[in-house]
Design an enzyme around this catalytic site. Sequence first.
Site, PDB file in Angstrom:
ATOM      1  N   GLU A 117       0.717  -8.282  -2.135  1.00 25.85           N
ATOM      2  CA  GLU A 117       0.570  -7.826  -0.745  1.00 25.85           C
ATOM      3  C   GLU A 117       1.906  -7.885  -0.019  1.00 25.85           C
ATOM      4  O   GLU A 117       2.291  -6.936   0.681  1.00 25.85           O
ATOM      5  CB  GLU A 117      -0.454  -8.691   0.000  1.00 25.85           C
ATOM      6  CG  GLU A 117      -0.581  -8.329   1.469  1.00 25.85           C
ATOM      7  CD  GLU A 117      -1.388  -9.333   2.278  1.00 25.85           C
ATOM      8  OE1 GLU A 117      -1.074  -9.510   3.472  1.00 25.85           O
ATOM      9  OE2 GLU A 117      -2.335  -9.934   1.717  1.00 25.85           O
ATOM     10  N   THR A 129      -1.874 -11.769   4.936  1.00 20.52           N
ATOM     11  CA  THR A 129      -3.196 -11.847   5.574  1.00 20.52           C
ATOM     12  C   THR A 129      -3.992 -13.090   5.216  1.00 20.52           C
ATOM     13  O   THR A 129      -4.940 -13.440   5.921  1.00 20.52           O
ATOM     14  CB  THR A 129      -4.043 -10.616   5.212  1.00 20.52           C
ATOM     15  OG1 THR A 129      -4.171 -10.534   3.787  1.00 20.52           O
ATOM     16  CG2 THR A 129      -3.425  -9.336   5.750  1.00 20.52           C
ATOM     17  N   CYS A 138      -5.967 -12.314   8.409  1.00 21.26           N
ATOM     18  CA  CYS A 138      -7.315 -11.750   8.453  1.00 21.26           C
ATOM     19  C   CYS A 138      -8.283 -12.732   9.098  1.00 21.26           C
ATOM     20  O   CYS A 138      -8.263 -13.932   8.804  1.00 21.26           O
ATOM     21  CB  CYS A 138      -7.763 -11.422   7.027  1.00 21.26           C
ATOM     22  SG  CYS A 138      -9.464 -10.866   6.895  1.00 21.26           S
TER      23      CYS A 138
END
Length: 275
Positions: A122, A158, A186
């Site tokens: 990511e 996240t 997140c």
Amino acid sequence: MKIELAKKYGFCFGVKRAIKIAENTENSATIGELIHNNEEIDRLHKKFGVKTLNDISEITDEKRLIIRTHGITKDDLDVLKSKNKELIDATCPFVKKPQQIVEKMSSEGYDIVIFGDKNHPEVKGVKSYAKGKVFVVLDVSELKNLKISNKVALVSQTTKRIENFTKIAEFLMTTTKELRIFNTICNATFQNQEAAAKLAKKADVMIIIGGKNSSNTKQLLLISQNFCKNSYLIENENELKKEWFLNKEICGITAGASTPEWIIKKVVKKINTMC
């Protein structure tokens, strides 16, 4: 012994979405692991013919390609778009957000600081959208020796902990003239972490279920260990050990964002037979 599940655990929106995409795209291939859970990847391969390629160099005669939940680098995406393949994007929308922020803020002249693991797919993807200087750090100590300008934009991987992100932000406030902070952690990650901490405070033993290469699952383990020293990370029920539960009254269970319900049920069933 009482078994108690965390109030929030398991599959997040992005993973549910990616699994559904894969199930509806039979006989395809993913670029990198779709999610960080070997058991679920194996199920998708056996039942739906979805195979995993390590990177774009392994593409051969596959007609349908799926981009993993963690996203890929901008360069790799451009290469894929140039190929005569059907491209299905399973990148989590919450991962795309920091990609877009980094691209926009760097084009406006901001140095980029990413709070995250530089080797995580990511983070590699997010970093690739920077047009100028970009720094990836895991703690404040790494910032102290970096030559960062007075105009900085901060984002996060996240799945990281909000407490550590806040420490990075607070440090940058004292060293820069202009700081833009984007909390890209997140919400599901935060809720799962909060629920794990609450359960670990009263549990005698904590079982964390998920891939050992999963960032958010490893964070759940670290959080649980802060409150319950008998915390164990497993990928499936076969890794359970009977001695973990001897003379224990409360067993807490949580699971990473890539852990399917069917694995969790197998773990609960096995613990019940052991105790």
